[in-house]
Write a protein that holds these residues in place. Structure first.
Motif, PDB file in Angstrom:
ATOM      1  N   LEU A  65       0.840  -1.208   0.000  1.00  9.86           N
ATOM      2  CA  LEU A  65       0.000   0.000   0.000  1.00  9.86           C
ATOM      3  C   LEU A  65       0.873   1.255   0.000  1.00  9.86           C
ATOM      4  O   LEU A  65       0.600   2.219  -0.713  1.00  9.86           O
ATOM      5  N   TRP A  81      -7.135   8.266   2.162  1.00 11.80           N
ATOM      6  CA  TRP A  81      -7.296   7.000   2.888  1.00 11.80           C
ATOM      7  C   TRP A  81      -8.580   7.067   3.701  1.00 11.80           C
ATOM      8  O   TRP A  81      -8.801   8.031   4.430  1.00 11.80           O
ATOM      9  N   ALA A  82      -9.390   6.019   3.592  1.00 14.24           N
ATOM     10  CA  ALA A  82     -10.650   5.995   4.335  1.00 14.24           C
ATOM     11  C   ALA A  82     -10.724   4.751   5.203  1.00 14.24           C
ATOM     12  O   ALA A  82     -10.620   3.636   4.712  1.00 14.24           O
ATOM     13  N   LYS A  83     -10.902   4.970   6.508  1.00 12.64           N
ATOM     14  CA  LYS A  83     -11.004   3.846   7.452  1.00 12.64           C
ATOM     15  C   LYS A  83     -12.289   3.059   7.226  1.00 12.64           C
ATOM     16  O   LYS A  83     -12.323   1.866   7.350  1.00 12.64           O
ATOM     17  N   GLU A  87     -16.190   7.612   6.126  1.00 15.16           N
ATOM     18  CA  GLU A  87     -15.076   8.495   5.787  1.00 15.16           C
ATOM     19  C   GLU A  87     -14.891   8.555   4.264  1.00 15.16           C
ATOM     20  O   GLU A  87     -14.616   9.618   3.702  1.00 15.16           O
ATOM     21  N   MET A 237      -8.738  -1.777  -0.424  1.00 17.62           N
ATOM     22  CA  MET A 237      -7.280  -1.914  -0.310  1.00 17.62           C
ATOM     23  C   MET A 237      -6.769  -3.313  -0.650  1.00 17.62           C
ATOM     24  O   MET A 237      -5.586  -3.506  -0.845  1.00 17.62           O
ATOM     25  N   ILE A 283      -8.394   5.082  -1.070  1.00 14.40           N
ATOM     26  CA  ILE A 283      -8.081   3.711  -0.658  1.00 14.40           C
ATOM     27  C   ILE A 283      -8.920   3.399   0.585  1.00 14.40           C
ATOM     28  O   ILE A 283      -8.865   4.128   1.575  1.00 14.40           O
ATOM     29  N   ASP A 285     -10.487   0.917   3.636  1.00 20.85           N
ATOM     30  CA  ASP A 285     -10.360  -0.246   4.511  1.00 20.85           C
ATOM     31  C   ASP A 285     -11.751  -0.827   4.774  1.00 20.85           C
ATOM     32  O   ASP A 285     -12.089  -1.893   4.289  1.00 20.85           O
TER      33      ASP A 285
END
Lengths: 462, 209
Positions: A65, A81-83, A87, A237, A283, A285
């Motif tokens: 990543l 980046w998104a948890k 988000e 991801m 990206i 998660d």
């Protein structure tokens, strides 16, 4: 106590003609897949590699990543980046809002479906236009996809014809697929040319180069990204592959597994934004890193979303995508649902006969049926085990561990034939629904054997 | 010392989603698997060109072999006699009615009947042709009603493994494999060509020898 899947499936099969069509059509896709796979002598080697590459990449995902994001940024792509889904949606909306985007044209993305992006953006006042034909049809109907590759597989042409009469003012009573497809082409071309932003998913992300690879047959992702000055990519991801050599393995497997085509019509590599335009990559998660903690279930993350497991699944073919409570149906959907929330989606576990056909077609060799079996073993602690079946299982266990009792009951079994139907086929016996008990032989094998009635001579090989 | 610790906690609380995701992965991954050894030395098709043509036709494409000394422009005109607006930035394509690179925006390409572009690598196993963007606006590949791809017959490789060893992106940062026309089967699995992109694709095989 039947699961929601069983109840919904009952509704689906009530329309026998539709059930038969659905079953046979998907089986044809499975057969096309077989023909294409058999055309490649090294097919099984490719599957083995694909599985190995994915396990390697997933277990080194932190490094890949970082490499991928660094390369993408060097290429001029803005990386976010998104948890979680929330988000992700906020990031996408933030980008759109900042640039005053009114119309967003999208190509198919299961991830945005997972994040419930469309309703979120629509509430914020963005005009969201799905551009894959199947997705557009469903958007008109305000329904979710029932298959991940063939989203509108549950619909008949007449229904789509009537829908287009209302939405696109097509000729009354004309439900010819070519006519309807070309009407949609005209309609969507106008949307492509007037959109302020385009959004795509990602089939693959290449760590070594930062490329985003998008595979479509329609060319809708390409049309969208060729006009609007802003391209947003939403990528789970787990979609990373290390390099082009690995990508070569997956581009050989994907379309052959999905639709029985040698490759999709378009396999597009996006590395940089168009001149004077912007490209953003989100990206996501959203539970994927948590799934990596769940022992062998990490294998589920190898999925490349080809849908081959659905096309081969006898339960999916005969119950339809809407029978499942998770938005991705079929064997992979059962597993992904369990990774998302075992409590919420445990009911789907009943939608499997453990025939293991899915294991054999999966291009990345996810042991889907074994995963389902493993999930079933974990139902009791979370209070999701079927109480009646649990009782029966206990009884069976007792019976099988007491030989004399077992033999007595075998002798009595033929009596079942004389039992009244209401005792055998009732709500307590969900196995008796839609099935007939086999006719019990008058004499058991054990008894025949003891009396020397079993002729062993013929079966011997000379 | 105290100050340092304070700083540390502060960093922790403002940990970005990126760091959070990467940290979580590092904490959760238990077994690290090796990359399998990939040796893709498969199937040398006896006749790569024959296989390329066969597969291209099976996916709704068309392949024409240009004869020695034959003018490509004549082939194009005979294949697409009705095409009025023909776009190409290839100097030898005199059949072109305009140079797409001279248009201001991609929107101006709407209404193109035929685009003639050059492909770099053909793939025998699936009939795909690799194009690293070679026109100003990539829209041309998709918005033209029909597409002609010129491909050097010598540039056909066996499979995708071989193709990925050769292909490269240029400064445009976009490239794609095209295999046949745009298509969909979203209505009852009935195959229809011309979903959004080209309704027909012809690969003209040329020979430099």
């Amino acid at each position: 106590m039947s699961t929601q899947h069983a109840q919904e499936a009952a509704r689906f099969i009530a329309n026998k003609k539709q059930e038969q069509w659905h079953n046979e059509t998907l089986w044809q896709v499975r057969r096309k897949r077989d023909r294409l796979a058999m055309d490649i002598p090294e097919w099984e080697v490719l599957r083995e590699w694909a599985s190995g590459i994915k396990m390697h990449t997933l277990s080194h995902l932190d490094r890949y990543l970082e490499r991928f994001a660094a390369n993408a940024e060097a290429n001029g792509v803005k990386v976010h980046w998104a948890k979680d889904g929330e988000e992700h949606n906020e990031i996408v909306y933030g980008i759109l809002k900042e640039r005053g985007v009114k119309k967003l044209v999208k190509s198919k993305s299961m991830l945005t479906e997972e994040c419930h992006l469309n309703p979120f953006l629509i509430r914020k006042g963005i005009d969201v236009v799905e551009s894959d034909l199947g997705e557009r049809i469903l958007q008109f109907m305000d329904e979710p996809p029932s298959h991940i590759v063939m989203p509108a597989i549950h619909l008949k042409r007449e229904e789509i014809g009537e829908l287009f009469e209302e939405k696109l003012h097509t000729e009354k009573g004309n439900s010819d697929p070519a006519y309807l497809t070309h009407a949609a082409r005209q309609h969507l071309r106008n949307e492509f040319l007037t959109a302020d932003a385009a959004m795509t998913g990602a089939n693959f992300g290449v760590a070594d180069t930062g490329d985003i690879v998008v595979c479509t047959n329609e060319g809708n992702a390409d049309m969208g990204t060729s006009f609007a000055p802003l391209h947003i990519v939403s990528m789970g991801m787990e979609k990373l592959v290390p390099d082009y050599q690995a990508l070569g393995v997956f581009t050989r497997l994907l379309a052959r597994s999905a639709t029985g085509q040698p490759v999709t019509a378009y396999t597009s590599h996006y590395r940089k934004p168009r001149k004077g335009c912007e490209m953003h990559l989100v990206i996501v998660d959203n539970g994927r890193s948590r799934a990596m903690e769940m022992g062998d279930h990490i294998r589920t993350l190898k999925c490349i979303r080809c849908g081959a497991c659905m096309n081969t699944c006898p339960v999916y073919r005969r119950s339809g995508g809407y029978a499942y409570t998770y938005f991705i149906p079929g064997p992979i959907g059962i597993n992904l649902g369990m990774l998302r929330s075992a409590e919420t989606y445990a009911g789907n576990l009943s939608a499997c006969s453990l025939c293991c056909s899915c294991n054999n077609v999966c291009p990345v060799k996810i042991d889907l049926a074994d995963r389902i079996y493993a999930w079933r073993q974990s139902l009791d602690p979370i209070g999701k085990a079927d109480k009646i079946k649990k009782g029966i299982s206990k009884g069976m266990k007792y019976l099988f561990s007491h030989p004399s009792l077992y033999r007595t009951s075998l002798k009595l079994a033929p009596l079942l034939r004389y039992m009244p139907r209401f005792l055998l086929y009732n709500n307590l016996n969900s196995w008796g629904k839609g099935r007939e008990l086999p006719v019990f032989a008058k004499e058991s094998f054990t008894s025949m054997w003891k009396k020397g009635k079993v002729n062993t001579h013929k079966s011997k090989r000379s | 010392m105290e100050k340092r610790e304070g700083q540390h906690t502060q960093i922790k609380t403002v940990m970005s989603s990126k760091d959070e995701i990467l940290t979580r992965i590092r904490q959760t991954v238990r077994t690290r698997y090796d990359m399998p050894e990939i040796k893709p030395d498969f199937m040398a098709y006896g006749d790569k060109t024959a296989r390329f043509i066969e597969v291209s036709e099976s996916v709704g494409g068309r392949v024409v072999i240009a004869g020695k000394g034959e003018d490509i422009n004549d082939i194009i005109r005979s294949l697409y006699p009705a095409a009025k607006t023909i776009a190409s930035n290839i100097p030898e394509i005199t059949a072109a009615t305009f140079n797409p690179d001279e248009t201001e925006t991609p929107y101006a390409l709407d209404g193109t009947d035929l685009a003639v572009v050059r492909g770099e690598t053909g793939v025998a196993e699936n009939g795909a042709v690799w194009i690293a963007q070679n026109v100003k606006e990539k829209a041309l590949y998709f918005i033209a009603e029909y597409l002609v791809i010129l491909l050097d017959a010598e540039k056909i490789v066996h499979n995708m493994h071989e193709a990925y060893r050769q292909i490269q992106l240029n400064d445009y940062g976009f490239g794609l494999f095209i295999s046949g026309p745009s298509k969909t089967a979203d209505i009852e699995q009935a195959l229809v060509t011309g979903a959004h992109g080209a309704k027909g694709v012809t690969v003209i095989l040329t020979s430099t020898v």
